[in-house]
Write a protein that holds these residues in place. Structure first.
Motif, PDB file in Angstrom:
ATOM      1  N   TRP A 197       7.111   1.279   5.785  1.00  0.00           N
ATOM      2  CA  TRP A 197       6.778   1.245   4.355  1.00  0.00           C
ATOM      3  C   TRP A 197       5.604   0.294   4.101  1.00  0.00           C
ATOM      4  CZ3 TRP A 197      11.694   2.247   6.033  1.00  0.00           C
ATOM      5  CH2 TRP A 197      12.270   3.436   5.537  1.00  0.00           C
ATOM      6  N   LEU A 198       4.481   0.583   4.738  1.00  0.00           N
ATOM      7  CA  LEU A 198       3.303  -0.266   4.600  1.00  0.00           C
ATOM      8  C   LEU A 198       2.630  -0.100   3.247  1.00  0.00           C
ATOM      9  CD1 LEU A 198       1.580   0.198   8.086  1.00  0.00           C
ATOM     10  CD2 LEU A 198       3.308  -1.472   7.404  1.00  0.00           C
ATOM     11  N   GLY A 199       2.801   1.057   2.637  1.00  0.00           N
ATOM     12  CA  GLY A 199       2.092   1.349   1.404  1.00  0.00           C
ATOM     13  C   GLY A 199       2.830   0.989   0.135  1.00  0.00           C
ATOM     14  N   ALA A 200       3.911   0.227   0.243  1.00  0.00           N
ATOM     15  CA  ALA A 200       4.641  -0.169  -0.964  1.00  0.00           C
ATOM     16  C   ALA A 200       3.697  -0.925  -1.901  1.00  0.00           C
ATOM     17  CB  ALA A 200       5.840  -1.040  -0.593  1.00  0.00           C
ATOM     18  N   PRO A 201       3.729  -0.641  -3.216  1.00  0.00           N
ATOM     19  CA  PRO A 201       2.782  -1.270  -4.147  1.00  0.00           C
ATOM     20  C   PRO A 201       2.777  -2.792  -4.101  1.00  0.00           C
ATOM     21  CG  PRO A 201       3.936   0.547  -5.212  1.00  0.00           C
ATOM     22  CD  PRO A 201       4.599   0.356  -3.879  1.00  0.00           C
ATOM     23  N   ALA A 202       3.914  -3.401  -3.780  1.00  0.00           N
ATOM     24  CA  ALA A 202       4.004  -4.862  -3.812  1.00  0.00           C
ATOM     25  C   ALA A 202       3.095  -5.526  -2.781  1.00  0.00           C
ATOM     26  CB  ALA A 202       5.450  -5.305  -3.595  1.00  0.00           C
ATOM     27  N   TRP A 203       2.823  -4.841  -1.658  1.00  0.00           N
ATOM     28  CA  TRP A 203       2.029  -5.479  -0.611  1.00  0.00           C
ATOM     29  C   TRP A 203       0.948  -4.572  -0.011  1.00  0.00           C
ATOM     30  CZ3 TRP A 203       7.501  -5.306  -0.012  1.00  0.00           C
ATOM     31  CH2 TRP A 203       7.978  -4.182   0.690  1.00  0.00           C
ATOM     32  N   ALA A 204       0.724  -3.420  -0.569  1.00  0.00           N
ATOM     33  CA  ALA A 204      -0.246  -2.478   0.005  1.00  0.00           C
ATOM     34  C   ALA A 204      -1.620  -3.111   0.167  1.00  0.00           C
ATOM     35  CB  ALA A 204      -0.339  -1.228  -0.862  1.00  0.00           C
ATOM     36  N   ASP A 205      -2.079  -3.876  -0.821  1.00  0.00           N
ATOM     37  CA  ASP A 205      -3.407  -4.481  -0.746  1.00  0.00           C
ATOM     38  C   ASP A 205      -3.475  -5.545   0.347  1.00  0.00           C
ATOM     39  OD1 ASP A 205      -4.237  -2.871  -2.798  1.00  0.00           O
ATOM     40  OD2 ASP A 205      -4.018  -4.400  -4.362  1.00  0.00           O
ATOM     41  N   LEU A 206      -2.382  -6.253   0.589  1.00  0.00           N
ATOM     42  CA  LEU A 206      -2.357  -7.272   1.632  1.00  0.00           C
ATOM     43  C   LEU A 206      -2.392  -6.643   3.020  1.00  0.00           C
ATOM     44  CD1 LEU A 206       0.380  -9.717   0.254  1.00  0.00           C
ATOM     45  CD2 LEU A 206      -2.063 -10.197   0.451  1.00  0.00           C
ATOM     46  N   VAL A 207      -1.704  -5.510   3.162  1.00  0.00           N
ATOM     47  CA  VAL A 207      -1.525  -4.886   4.477  1.00  0.00           C
ATOM     48  C   VAL A 207      -2.685  -3.973   4.847  1.00  0.00           C
ATOM     49  CG1 VAL A 207      -0.057  -3.263   5.744  1.00  0.00           C
ATOM     50  CG2 VAL A 207       0.984  -5.074   4.372  1.00  0.00           C
ATOM     51  N   ALA A 208      -3.341  -3.376   3.864  1.00  0.00           N
ATOM     52  CA  ALA A 208      -4.366  -2.359   4.126  1.00  0.00           C
ATOM     53  C   ALA A 208      -5.447  -2.792   5.106  1.00  0.00           C
ATOM     54  CB  ALA A 208      -4.992  -1.912   2.803  1.00  0.00           C
ATOM     55  N   PRO A 209      -5.955  -4.041   5.041  1.00  0.00           N
ATOM     56  CA  PRO A 209      -7.027  -4.422   5.970  1.00  0.00           C
ATOM     57  C   PRO A 209      -6.641  -4.348   7.446  1.00  0.00           C
ATOM     58  CG  PRO A 209      -6.961  -5.943   4.119  1.00  0.00           C
ATOM     59  CD  PRO A 209      -5.723  -5.097   4.030  1.00  0.00           C
ATOM     60  N   MET A 210      -5.367  -4.325   7.771  1.00  0.00           N
ATOM     61  CA  MET A 210      -4.953  -4.261   9.178  1.00  0.00           C
ATOM     62  C   MET A 210      -5.213  -2.885   9.776  1.00  0.00           C
ATOM     63  SD  MET A 210      -1.395  -6.443   9.349  1.00  0.00           S
ATOM     64  CE  MET A 210      -0.457  -5.142   8.540  1.00  0.00           C
ATOM     65  N   GLY A 211      -5.313  -1.856   8.934  1.00  0.00           N
ATOM     66  CA  GLY A 211      -5.617  -0.521   9.414  1.00  0.00           C
ATOM     67  C   GLY A 211      -4.484   0.186  10.119  1.00  0.00           C
ATOM     68  N   ALA A 212      -3.258  -0.281   9.957  1.00  0.00           N
ATOM     69  CA  ALA A 212      -2.117   0.381  10.600  1.00  0.00           C
ATOM     70  C   ALA A 212      -1.863   1.741   9.957  1.00  0.00           C
ATOM     71  CB  ALA A 212      -0.876  -0.496  10.493  1.00  0.00           C
ATOM     72  N   ARG A 213      -1.290   2.653  10.737  1.00  0.00           N
ATOM     73  CA  ARG A 213      -1.033   4.015  10.265  1.00  0.00           C
ATOM     74  C   ARG A 213       0.438   4.371  10.480  1.00  0.00           C
ATOM     75  NH1 ARG A 213      -5.211   7.851  13.251  1.00  0.00           N
ATOM     76  NH2 ARG A 213      -4.505   9.319  11.651  1.00  0.00           N
ATOM     77  N   ILE A 214       0.888   5.354   9.724  1.00  0.00           N
ATOM     78  CA  ILE A 214       2.280   5.792   9.807  1.00  0.00           C
ATOM     79  C   ILE A 214       2.339   7.147  10.502  1.00  0.00           C
ATOM     80  CG2 ILE A 214       4.402   6.234   8.524  1.00  0.00           C
ATOM     81  CD1 ILE A 214       3.284   3.391   8.296  1.00  0.00           C
TER      82      ILE A 214
END
Length: 355
Positions: A197-214
């Protein structure tokens, strides 16, 4: 060392072991474990739970060895823990030298017919491949294991289930957390272990720069009895494996699904015809008599990093929020080491502030 109040977001195998690591190593700290569902009910619930003693890089090999020792000790201390040793044979075109550069345990060539005699059907050896026996494999009922870990933690950890984090706001004096219950918390540190659940609104902006994919994960169940002496077969060149799940009484076949950038909330838990077809096509190359029996299974998602290595890193300038995950389908296998690395980041941060 007191880490202050630490919120661990995500109650899967990684999050639960992070919480355990903190209270074991830093008992003066306060830990809160949060999960939007019941603990262990995300990707951990559907995980095959196979531990390979291997790693494609030096860091992952080191993490694999650390985790192997952790699980061996856990099993010794708690004999009822749902962790099961299993023999393992690797089928591959790779040479001994190549395999020994990947596996952390010695490999032994074993091309005898008996090496492929298992699961009530002949596993055949394709041309130009050899069979290698590798020690140190085990598998777990990951859902039950997480439940057991969290049950043990409850006297020392605040466990909040069915509570979703709606906002995560790191700052210089702490991290603000808003919950679906309407509550607002301020904690000293956060470990974010959200699984897919990387794209949850609460932390999506924090996690996005890592470039991880589902990626979508599919494993098929094979209606074939399991004997205590049955071994796991790893089809190294296919990134697939055949695992005897003794505690469930059937075999599991895991193969590499190529469905990327999926939404874990939109991927259903049911198999579709394409899932079955692709699994049967892969398995037919090794165990053609088993392929037609792949008619049920499990579907879920997992997070993958660009580097192929787990991501354990700070997400904010002050180091108050640490991400732990994107283990590339090896969440159970590497969870103890991921937890240790996450806590070490906090330890370094606290020591730096003391200076």
């Amino acid at each position: 060392m007191d880490l202050g109040t630490v919120a661990v977001i995500g109650g899967g195998v990684i999050g639960s072991l992070v919480a355990r690591q903190i209270v074991d190593q830093h008992p003066d700290s306060t830990v809160l474990l949060l999960d939007r569902d019941a603990v262990g009910c995300g990707a951990s619930r559907r995980s095959a739970g196979l531990h390979f003693p291997r790693g494609a890089s030096e860091r992952v090999r080191r993490m694999s060895g650390y985790s192997q020792e952790f699980y061996e000790k856990l099993k010794a201390d708690q004999p009822d823990a749902p962790i099961y040793a299993v023999g393992m044979s690797v089928l591959s075109q790779a040479s001994r030298g190549d395999l020994e550069g990947i596996y952390t345990e010695p490999v032994r060539r074993n091309d005898s017919p008996a090496a492929l005699d298992a699961c009530g059907a002949e596993v055949r050896l394709p041309a130009d491949m050899s069979v290698w026996d590798v020690r140190g494999a085990q598998y777990a009922d990951v859902h039950r294991l997480v439940q057991a870990v969290v049950t043990d933690l409850r006297p020392r950890v605040g466990v909040r289930e069915g509570v979703r984090v709606t906002a995560l706001e790191p700052g210089g004096r702490g991290v603000g957390i808003s919950l679906s219950t309407g509550e607002r918390l301020t904690v000293d540190r956060v470990v974010l272990a959200p699984g897919p659940w990387l794209g949850a609104p609460a932390w999506a902006d924090l996690v996005a720069p890592m470039g991880a994919r589902i990626k979508k994960i599919v494993a098929l169940h094979i209606d074939q009895p399991v004997a205590e002496t049955d071994r796991a077969f790893v089809f190294h060149d296919e990134d697939a494996f055949l695992l005897p799940l003794a505690y469930r009484g059937h075999w599991l076949f895991s193969y590499t699904c190529r469905d990327w950038d999926v939404d874990p909330d939109q991927v259903g838990a049911d198999l579709d015809a394409r899932d079955v077809e692709r699994a049967q096509e892969c398995l037919s190359r090794y165990a053609p008599s088993l392929a037609p029996r792949c008619t049920s299974g499990r579907v879920f998602c997992d997070a993958y990093s660009v580097s192929g290595q787990p991501l354990v890193r700070r997400l904010d300038p002050d180091g108050r929020v640490v991400f732990a995950g994107a283990a590339n389908g090896s969440g159970y296998r590497l969870a103890p080491a991921i937890a240790a690395e996450a806590v070490q980041l906090f330890e370094k941060s606290v020591k730096g502030n003391v200076r």
